[in-house]
Design an enzyme around this catalytic site. Sequence first.
Site, PDB file in Angstrom:
ATOM      1  N   THR A 110       0.818  -1.208   0.000  1.00 25.96           N
ATOM      2  CA  THR A 110       0.000   0.000   0.000  1.00 25.96           C
ATOM      3  C   THR A 110       0.855   1.263   0.000  1.00 25.96           C
ATOM      4  O   THR A 110       1.989   1.249   0.491  1.00 25.96           O
ATOM      5  CB  THR A 110      -0.899  -0.009   1.258  1.00 25.96           C
ATOM      6  OG1 THR A 110      -1.489   1.274   1.432  1.00 25.96           O
ATOM      7  CG2 THR A 110      -0.103  -0.312   2.526  1.00 25.96           C
ATOM      8  N   ASP A 111       0.255   2.360  -0.481  1.00 26.40           N
ATOM      9  CA  ASP A 111       0.957   3.653  -0.419  1.00 26.40           C
ATOM     10  C   ASP A 111       1.026   4.196   1.011  1.00 26.40           C
ATOM     11  O   ASP A 111       1.796   5.115   1.292  1.00 26.40           O
ATOM     12  CB  ASP A 111       0.301   4.678  -1.351  1.00 26.40           C
ATOM     13  CG  ASP A 111      -1.163   4.954  -1.040  1.00 26.40           C
ATOM     14  OD1 ASP A 111      -1.715   4.338  -0.102  1.00 26.40           O
ATOM     15  OD2 ASP A 111      -1.773   5.792  -1.748  1.00 26.40           O
ATOM     16  N   GLU A 112       0.235   3.608   1.925  1.00 26.40           N
ATOM     17  CA  GLU A 112       0.195   4.148   3.292  1.00 26.40           C
ATOM     18  C   GLU A 112       1.519   3.975   4.027  1.00 26.40           C
ATOM     19  O   GLU A 112       1.756   4.630   5.039  1.00 26.40           O
ATOM     20  CB  GLU A 112      -0.937   3.503   4.096  1.00 26.40           C
ATOM     21  CG  GLU A 112      -2.291   3.774   3.500  1.00 26.40           C
ATOM     22  CD  GLU A 112      -3.453   3.608   4.478  1.00 26.40           C
ATOM     23  OE1 GLU A 112      -3.219   3.450   5.680  1.00 26.40           O
ATOM     24  OE2 GLU A 112      -4.590   3.635   3.995  1.00 26.40           O
ATOM     25  N   TYR A 116      -1.998  -0.386  11.067  1.00 23.33           N
ATOM     26  CA  TYR A 116      -2.136  -1.078   9.776  1.00 23.33           C
ATOM     27  C   TYR A 116      -0.931  -0.786   8.887  1.00 23.33           C
ATOM     28  O   TYR A 116      -0.261  -1.706   8.391  1.00 23.33           O
ATOM     29  CB  TYR A 116      -3.434  -0.649   9.062  1.00 23.33           C
ATOM     30  CG  TYR A 116      -3.422  -0.966   7.577  1.00 23.33           C
ATOM     31  CD1 TYR A 116      -3.496  -2.285   7.133  1.00 23.33           C
ATOM     32  CD2 TYR A 116      -3.297   0.046   6.617  1.00 23.33           C
ATOM     33  CE1 TYR A 116      -3.443  -2.597   5.778  1.00 23.33           C
ATOM     34  CE2 TYR A 116      -3.258  -0.243   5.265  1.00 23.33           C
ATOM     35  CZ  TYR A 116      -3.327  -1.568   4.843  1.00 23.33           C
ATOM     36  OH  TYR A 116      -3.276  -1.874   3.508  1.00 23.33           O
ATOM     37  N   LYS A 165       2.085  -3.233   7.455  1.00 26.53           N
ATOM     38  CA  LYS A 165       2.370  -3.427   6.023  1.00 26.53           C
ATOM     39  C   LYS A 165       3.831  -3.028   5.730  1.00 26.53           C
ATOM     40  O   LYS A 165       4.512  -3.682   4.941  1.00 26.53           O
ATOM     41  CB  LYS A 165       1.414  -2.596   5.156  1.00 26.53           C
ATOM     42  CG  LYS A 165      -0.030  -3.074   5.137  1.00 26.53           C
ATOM     43  CD  LYS A 165      -0.210  -4.476   4.565  1.00 26.53           C
ATOM     44  CE  LYS A 165      -0.015  -4.553   3.068  1.00 26.53           C
ATOM     45  NZ  LYS A 165      -0.397  -5.904   2.547  1.00 26.53           N
TER      46      LYS A 165
HETATM   47  P1  NAD Z   1      -9.779  -7.271   2.281  1.00 27.29           P
HETATM   48  O1  NAD Z   1      -9.792  -6.989   3.744  1.00 27.29           O
HETATM   49  O2  NAD Z   1     -10.976  -6.993   1.472  1.00 27.29           O
HETATM   50  O3  NAD Z   1      -9.399  -8.807   2.040  1.00 27.29           O
HETATM   51  C1  NAD Z   1      -8.414  -9.475   2.791  1.00 27.29           C
HETATM   52  C2  NAD Z   1      -8.566 -10.976   2.523  1.00 27.29           C
HETATM   53  O4  NAD Z   1      -7.518 -11.652   3.235  1.00 27.29           O
HETATM   54  C3  NAD Z   1      -9.892 -11.560   3.026  1.00 27.29           C
HETATM   55  O5  NAD Z   1     -10.417 -12.448   2.091  1.00 27.29           O
HETATM   56  C4  NAD Z   1      -9.501 -12.280   4.317  1.00 27.29           C
HETATM   57  O6  NAD Z   1     -10.340 -13.393   4.609  1.00 27.29           O
HETATM   58  C5  NAD Z   1      -8.083 -12.725   3.983  1.00 27.29           C
HETATM   59  N1  NAD Z   1      -7.266 -12.903   5.196  1.00 27.29           N
HETATM   60  C6  NAD Z   1      -7.131 -12.051   6.237  1.00 27.29           C
HETATM   61  N2  NAD Z   1      -6.326 -12.587   7.172  1.00 27.29           N
HETATM   62  C7  NAD Z   1      -5.921 -13.789   6.684  1.00 27.29           C
HETATM   63  C8  NAD Z   1      -5.059 -14.806   7.177  1.00 27.29           C
HETATM   64  N3  NAD Z   1      -4.461 -14.696   8.366  1.00 27.29           N
HETATM   65  N4  NAD Z   1      -4.865 -15.911   6.417  1.00 27.29           N
HETATM   66  C9  NAD Z   1      -5.482 -16.045   5.201  1.00 27.29           C
HETATM   67  N5  NAD Z   1      -6.322 -15.118   4.699  1.00 27.29           N
HETATM   68  C10 NAD Z   1      -6.529 -14.004   5.426  1.00 27.29           C
HETATM   69  O7  NAD Z   1      -8.498  -6.492   1.729  1.00 27.29           O
HETATM   70  P2  NAD Z   1      -8.287  -5.777   0.327  1.00 27.29           P
HETATM   71  O8  NAD Z   1      -8.791  -4.397   0.398  1.00 27.29           O
HETATM   72  O9  NAD Z   1      -8.752  -6.686  -0.743  1.00 27.29           O
HETATM   73  O10 NAD Z   1      -6.688  -5.707   0.310  1.00 27.29           O
HETATM   74  C11 NAD Z   1      -5.917  -6.773  -0.215  1.00 27.29           C
HETATM   75  C12 NAD Z   1      -4.443  -6.412  -0.113  1.00 27.29           C
HETATM   76  O11 NAD Z   1      -4.185  -5.236  -0.857  1.00 27.29           O
HETATM   77  C13 NAD Z   1      -3.961  -6.140   1.298  1.00 27.29           C
HETATM   78  O12 NAD Z   1      -2.665  -6.675   1.448  1.00 27.29           O
HETATM   79  C14 NAD Z   1      -3.926  -4.626   1.388  1.00 27.29           C
HETATM   80  O13 NAD Z   1      -2.950  -4.191   2.304  1.00 27.29           O
HETATM   81  C15 NAD Z   1      -3.556  -4.256  -0.023  1.00 27.29           C
HETATM   82  N6  NAD Z   1      -4.024  -2.945  -0.517  1.00 27.29           N
HETATM   83  C16 NAD Z   1      -5.330  -2.579  -0.380  1.00 27.29           C
HETATM   84  C17 NAD Z   1      -5.755  -1.360  -0.911  1.00 27.29           C
HETATM   85  C18 NAD Z   1      -7.225  -0.926  -0.825  1.00 27.29           C
HETATM   86  O14 NAD Z   1      -7.543   0.194  -1.207  1.00 27.29           O
HETATM   87  N7  NAD Z   1      -8.131  -1.769  -0.363  1.00 27.29           N
HETATM   88  C19 NAD Z   1      -4.854  -0.531  -1.571  1.00 27.29           C
HETATM   89  C20 NAD Z   1      -3.504  -0.935  -1.664  1.00 27.29           C
HETATM   90  C21 NAD Z   1      -3.119  -2.147  -1.142  1.00 27.29           C
HETATM   91  O1  DAU Z   2      -4.173   3.931   0.410  1.00 33.30           O
HETATM   92  C1  DAU Z   2      -4.361   2.559   0.349  1.00 33.30           C
HETATM   93  C2  DAU Z   2      -5.197   2.112   1.537  1.00 33.30           C
HETATM   94  O2  DAU Z   2      -6.523   2.569   1.293  1.00 33.30           O
HETATM   95  C3  DAU Z   2      -5.173   0.605   1.750  1.00 33.30           C
HETATM   96  O3  DAU Z   2      -3.887   0.196   2.072  1.00 33.30           O
HETATM   97  C4  DAU Z   2      -6.144   0.201   2.863  1.00 33.30           C
HETATM   98  O4  DAU Z   2      -6.203  -1.213   2.972  1.00 33.30           O
HETATM   99  C5  DAU Z   2      -7.519   0.730   2.522  1.00 33.30           C
HETATM  100  O5  DAU Z   2      -8.408   0.446   3.586  1.00 33.30           O
HETATM  101  C6  DAU Z   2      -7.470   2.244   2.279  1.00 33.30           C
HETATM  102  O6  DAU Z   2      -7.174   2.943   3.502  1.00 33.30           O
HETATM  103  P1  DAU Z   2      -7.920   4.308   3.889  1.00 33.30           P
HETATM  104  O7  DAU Z   2      -7.826   4.489   5.362  1.00 33.30           O
HETATM  105  O8  DAU Z   2      -7.462   5.414   3.034  1.00 33.30           O
HETATM  106  O9  DAU Z   2      -9.431   3.921   3.436  1.00 33.30           O
HETATM  107  P2  DAU Z   2     -10.852   4.165   4.127  1.00 33.30           P
HETATM  108  O10 DAU Z   2     -11.872   3.761   3.104  1.00 33.30           O
HETATM  109  O11 DAU Z   2     -10.940   3.556   5.474  1.00 33.30           O
HETATM  110  O12 DAU Z   2     -10.895   5.733   4.310  1.00 33.30           O
HETATM  111  C7  DAU Z   2     -10.738   6.607   3.202  1.00 33.30           C
HETATM  112  C8  DAU Z   2     -10.795   8.025   3.739  1.00 33.30           C
HETATM  113  O13 DAU Z   2     -12.133   8.306   4.171  1.00 33.30           O
HETATM  114  C9  DAU Z   2      -9.904   8.278   4.952  1.00 33.30           C
HETATM  115  O14 DAU Z   2      -9.369   9.582   4.867  1.00 33.30           O
HETATM  116  C10 DAU Z   2     -10.853   8.184   6.133  1.00 33.30           C
HETATM  117  C11 DAU Z   2     -12.173   8.674   5.575  1.00 33.30           C
HETATM  118  N1  DAU Z   2     -13.403   8.061   6.153  1.00 33.30           N
HETATM  119  C12 DAU Z   2     -13.487   6.708   6.193  1.00 33.30           C
HETATM  120  C13 DAU Z   2     -14.612   6.084   6.705  1.00 33.30           C
HETATM  121  C14 DAU Z   2     -14.691   4.573   6.780  1.00 33.30           C
HETATM  122  C15 DAU Z   2     -14.440   8.865   6.591  1.00 33.30           C
HETATM  123  O15 DAU Z   2     -14.359  10.095   6.529  1.00 33.30           O
HETATM  124  N2  DAU Z   2     -15.547   8.253   7.109  1.00 33.30           N
HETATM  125  C16 DAU Z   2     -15.681   6.902   7.212  1.00 33.30           C
HETATM  126  O16 DAU Z   2     -16.716   6.409   7.738  1.00 33.30           O
END
Ligand code: NAD
Ligand code: DAU
Length: 359
Positions: free
Chosen positions: A135-137, A161, A165
Site C-alpha cells: 500500500t501507499d500508506e 495497519y 504493512k
Molecule cells: P480485504 O480486507 O478486502 O481482504 C483481505 C482478505 O484476506 C480476506 O479475504 C480475508 O479473509 C483474507 N485474510 C485475512 N487474514 C488472513 C489470514 N491470516 N490468512 C489467510 N487469509 C486471510 O483487503 P483488500 O482491500 O482486498 O486488500 C488486499 C491487499 O491489498 C492487502 O494486502 C492490502 O494491504 C492491499 N491494498 C489494499 C488497498 C485498498 O484500497 N483496499 C490498496 C492498496 C493495497
Molecule cells: O491507500 C491505500 C489504503 O486505502 C489501503 O492500504 C487500505 O487497505 C484501505 O483500507 C485504504 O485505507 P484508507 O484508510 O485510506 O481507506 P478508508 O476507506 O478507510 O478511508 C478513506 C478516507 O475516508 C480516509 O481519509 C478516512 C475517511 N473516512 C473513512 C470512513 C470509513 C471517513 O471520513 N468516514 C468513514 O466512515
Amino acid sequence: MRTYLVTGGAGFIGSNYIHYMFEKYGDEIRIINVDALTYAGNPENLKSIENRDNYTFIKANICDRAAISKIFEENDIDRVVHFAAESHVDRSIKDPGVFVQTNVLGTAVMLDCARAAWEKDGVYPEGKKFLHVSTDEVYGSLPEGDGYFYETTPYAPHSPYSASKAGSDMLVRAYMDTYHFPANITNCSNNYGPFQFPEKLIPLMINNALSGKKLPVYGDGKNVRDWLYVADHAKAIDMVQEKGRLFETYNVGGHNEKQNIEIVTIIIDTLLEILPDSDPRKANVSRDLITYVEDRKGHDRRYAIAPDKIKKEIGWEPDTMFKDGIKLTIKWYLENEEWMKNVTSGDYQKYYEEMYRNR
Ligand code: NAD
Ligand code: DAU
C-alpha cells in the site's frame, strides 16, 4: 500450465484479481486461492468461477506454517500473489495485534514456505515469482497540495495497519537482498469497485445513503486519497509479474486525488442521477445526511502516488477514469443489494455500532 497461489483471494482486491485473471487467461492458468475467510473474506465474491476445473479454494490461515507448506509440497507453484492481510485502518487503531499477526508473521510464513519450496543451492528455477501486494500508506502522509510518493520515498507509517504493512514490505526486501528471493512489491493507492466491504469509505457511504443513515465524514473532510478502479490494480499486478524487473518495487496509482467530502458528494449526486423516481430508496438520499464526526486518530492528510516508473518501464496505465468507475461501482452496489444485505447482517451491525458510537 502456470499455477498461481493467491492469498486472500476471497477479499475485495483478491477476488477482483481472480476474475481479471480468468477473463484474461481462461484455461491457460490454474489458480489456488488460500484464504482464512475472516469477516472480510466472502466466497460469494467468487461464485461465478468457483466451479471451474482450473480453480481451487483452500481455507487456511497464512500464519499456519504446516498448512501453507503442504500447499507448496502438493502443488508446483509458479507464482505467488500475496494479498491476504488485515486491511482496515480503523480496526487497526482499535485492535493492532491481529494486524501484526497476519500482516507481518503471515507474510514471513509465506516467504519461508515459498523459499523452502523453490530454492535449490541458492538458485531459483526460472519463472518462480512472488508478488507482495502493498500500500501507499507505508510512505506516511503528504502535505496538502504538495509532492508525491515515489518508490524512493522513505517509509513513515502512522497507523498500526500501515506499520504492519511496512514491516511486511521490509521482510520481502530482506528476502530479496539476503536470499536473492525472486519477488516484487507493489505499493498501490486506494482502490474502489465491486465486492468492497462496507467498512471502507465508498461502499459505506453508498450503503448508508440508500438507507437514509447519516454519512460520517471524519474531521474536516478534506483529507485526500488517490483513487484507482480495482480492475486497474489487478492489471498492474499482472503486468508487474509479466514485464517488471525482479526485485523491484512499483508504485501503482492513476493521479486521481480527491478530498473525502468530494467523494461523498459525488456518491450522493450519482445516486440521485441513476436511481429512477420509482425506486423507494431514492427518497432517502440527500446531502443533508452528511455529518462531520470525530477525526480518525493519526489521520494521514494526503496520499498521492507518482506512477512514473510503472508507466515508463512496463507501459501500465489505468483504463477506467474515476467518473466512469464510480458510476460502474454505484450501479454494481444497486444491482447487488442482496450481497450488501448478506455482508451487513450479523457482526457488521455490532462493528458499526462500536466504531461509530461516539462519532
Ligand atoms: P480485504 O480486507 O478486502 O481482504 C483481505 C482478505 O484476506 C480476506 O479475504 C480475508 O479473509 C483474507 N485474510 C485475512 N487474514 C488472513 C489470514 N491470516 N490468512 C489467510 N487469509 C486471510 O483487503 P483488500 O482491500 O482486498 O486488500 C488486499 C491487499 O491489498 C492487502 O494486502 C492490502 O494491504 C492491499 N491494498 C489494499 C488497498 C485498498 O484500497 N483496499 C490498496 C492498496 C493495497
Ligand atoms: O491507500 C491505500 C489504503 O486505502 C489501503 O492500504 C487500505 O487497505 C484501505 O483500507 C485504504 O485505507 P484508507 O484508510 O485510506 O481507506 P478508508 O476507506 O478507510 O478511508 C478513506 C478516507 O475516508 C480516509 O481519509 C478516512 C475517511 N473516512 C473513512 C470512513 C470509513 C471517513 O471520513 N468516514 C468513514 O466512515
